[in-house]
Design a protein around this motif. Structure first.
Motif, PDB file in Angstrom:
ATOM      1  N   ARG A  55      32.287  16.430  30.455  1.00 36.10           N
ATOM      2  CA  ARG A  55      32.812  14.987  30.523  1.00 36.10           C
ATOM      3  C   ARG A  55      34.197  15.087  30.463  1.00 36.10           C
ATOM      4  O   ARG A  55      34.863  15.624  29.617  1.00 36.10           O
ATOM      5  CB  ARG A  55      32.129  13.868  29.642  1.00 36.10           C
ATOM      6  CG  ARG A  55      30.515  13.964  29.552  1.00 36.10           C
ATOM      7  CD  ARG A  55      30.163  12.870  28.532  1.00 36.10           C
ATOM      8  NE  ARG A  55      28.478  12.735  28.806  1.00 36.10           N
ATOM      9  CZ  ARG A  55      27.825  11.954  28.176  1.00 36.10           C
ATOM     10  NH1 ARG A  55      28.080  11.098  27.317  1.00 36.10           N
ATOM     11  NH2 ARG A  55      26.510  12.068  28.514  1.00 36.10           N
ATOM     12  N   GLY A  95      23.639  12.974  35.130  1.00 37.42           N
ATOM     13  CA  GLY A  95      24.027  12.187  34.040  1.00 37.42           C
ATOM     14  C   GLY A  95      23.175  11.840  32.904  1.00 37.42           C
ATOM     15  O   GLY A  95      23.039  10.653  32.274  1.00 37.42           O
ATOM     16  N   ARG A 102      36.246   7.087  31.078  1.00 37.34           N
ATOM     17  CA  ARG A 102      35.561   8.557  31.476  1.00 37.34           C
ATOM     18  C   ARG A 102      35.554   8.435  33.229  1.00 37.34           C
ATOM     19  O   ARG A 102      35.120   7.453  33.763  1.00 37.34           O
ATOM     20  CB  ARG A 102      33.939   8.690  31.179  1.00 37.34           C
ATOM     21  CG  ARG A 102      33.164   9.983  31.508  1.00 37.34           C
ATOM     22  CD  ARG A 102      31.927   9.856  31.326  1.00 37.34           C
ATOM     23  NE  ARG A 102      31.139  10.786  31.907  1.00 37.34           N
ATOM     24  CZ  ARG A 102      29.637  10.861  31.981  1.00 37.34           C
ATOM     25  NH1 ARG A 102      28.933   9.773  31.566  1.00 37.34           N
ATOM     26  NH2 ARG A 102      29.287  12.059  32.703  1.00 37.34           N
TER      27      ARG A 102
END
Length: 452
Positions: free
Chosen positions: A212, A341, A223
């Protein structure tokens, strides 16, 4: 018997710690290095000031040994892999060559290039310093444009982007609203207007944490996708709820109540372990998870929902197959897509009996490249062929253990976990043929590098 190599990249994820959020202009200066000397004691007054401050950071990165470094003005804040409180030291004490605050910091991981591997780069104005093993590399400092052709001086932030995330060995640089992708193999730079098009930036610091990527802006962070610059939903967030161990705030607030479950060196049993299709290894205990395979990112425990959104409570068994992660909780199983994800598959959780043909399981594992799932209950193990529909559960086979807490299979064999110990078997066949358990080995000592 020593710890297995490829399977149990023996370290623990997420030494997220902490820095004192400060705001300073970034003067052009010189320097570089690696922290030296004994660790000073933590300071509650400094921590209180750090948590009350509304400033930001000049730079952030991970050091050569996995500690997280946050730079502000003439200080660097460091957190240890053991998860102790952050402590500050003067830049002049840590890097004698440093003549002032840094603009950006970067750790480079290139195993195929020993000279650069694990180098720590510190940027100041038009120059960059590179350190390896705590020593200044020959030929440094250099002009930023000479070391990274096409990258301007005076960058605000820098972060390495791994090949699996950026399609090649890449460094991302940020300056104002512009981003620059430098390809390490081709030695070419591409510019991006992410700040204008995507709303990303300007970034005062940037860092990578377990696949990430984060852009730090004062006490806030976003992010972002390192290929497109797109910001993920739910951001920005406050650093003091995630990266700074502030009392009474965010994830760190829960840390006080985690007790033994959050202490990697405790002898509290792990309820499940998991090695996925690409070698990421997770351990589950008390509603928390640890990451084992990324030793460069330190040690830390996090709530399940940080990795698997919407998941709460304890995980009884876990396994991965065909790009999916299966997390068993009681009589139910949730399936998450590993490469999207960790998004939960629609329609889950659902009954374990309906999905796998058993009402519950103490442990579960699949081996690399195999569709055979092994489910353990008590002292018996059963085989399920995941390629079959409907799935058929094989007859129970006796194990050399009366029970186990968790299980995992990697290229180094099968690992059964029980209490504070694990037992290794070279293969499933040798596990099934064993008359007695293999010698126990310490989870804390071998997997967490805890003092014995």
């Amino acid at each position: 018997m020593g710890v297995p190599t490829a399977a149990l990249c023996l370290a623990w994820a997420l030494a997220l710690a902490c820095a004192r959020p400060l705001t300073h202009s970034k003067p052009e200066a010189a320097g570089g290095g690696h922290p030296h000397g004994a660790e000073p004691p933590s300071n509650d007054t400094d921590l209180a000031q750090l948590c009350a401050d509304e400033g930001g950071f000049d730079a952030a990165t991970l050091s050569e040994n996995g500690t997280m470094l946050f730079f502000r003005g003439g200080e660097v804040w460091e957190s240890s892999p053991e998860g102790t409180r952050p402590h500050a030291r003067a830049l002049a004490a840590s890097w004698p060559e440093l003549g002032g605050p840094v603009d950006a910091a970067l750790r480079l991981h290139r195993q195929q290039h020993p000279q650069e591997h694990q180098s720590l780069y510190l940027f100041q104005g038009e120059q960059v310093w590179a350190y390896a093993g705590g020593q200044l590399r020959p030929g440094f400092p250099r002009r930023v444009g000479d070391e990274f052709p096409g990258v301007p001086g005076g960058v605000d932030a820098a972060v390495e982007c791994h090949p699996e995330d950026c399609g090649g060995e890449t460094i991302l640089f940020f300056k104002g609203d512009m981003a620059y992708s430098f390809n390490l193999a081709l030695r070419v730079t591409k510019s991006h207007t992410w700040g204008t098009l995507q709303g990303l930036g300007p970034c005062s610091a940037a860092l990578r944490w377990l696949e990430r990527y984060y852009c730090l802006q004062g006490t806030r962070f976003q992010r972002f996708n390192p290929l497109t610059g797109k910001v993920f939903p739910g951001y920005p967030r406050d650093l003091r709820d995630y990266f700074i161990p502030c009392p009474g705030r965010g994830e760190w607030h829960g840390n006080a109540s985690w007790g033994e479950a959050g202490d990697r060196c405790s002898k509290m049993p792990f309820q499940a372990l998991l090695s996925d299709d690409i070698g990421r290894i997770y351990a589950f205990r008390g509603g928390l998870y640890f990451r084992l395979d990324s030793h460069r990112d330190g040690y830390h425990a996090w709530p399940l929902g940080q990795m698997w959104p919407g998941l709460e409570g304890e995980v009884d068994a876990a396994f991965a197959w065909h790009g999916r992660t299966y997390l068993i909780q009681g009589s139910q199983v949730s399936i998450f897509l590993s490469e999207q994800g960790h998004r939960r598959v629609q329609g889950y959780p659902r009954a374990l009996q309906e999905e796998l043909g058993v009402p519950s399981a103490d442990a579960a594992f699949t081996c690399p490249g195999s569709a055979h799932l092994y489910l353990i209950t008590g002292d018996r193990m059963r085989l399920v062929d995941l390629m079959q529909t409907p799935r058929h559960v094989g007859e129970p086979v006796l194990l050399p253990h009366d029970h186990v807490d968790g299980a995992m299979c990697t290229g180094d064999g099968v690992f059964l976990f029980r209490g504070p110990s694990y037992h290794r078997y070279p293969s499933v066949a040798e596990l099934l043929g064993a008359q007695q358990p293999t010698p126990p080995q310490s989870i804390a000592a071998h997997l967490f590098h805890c003092p014995q």
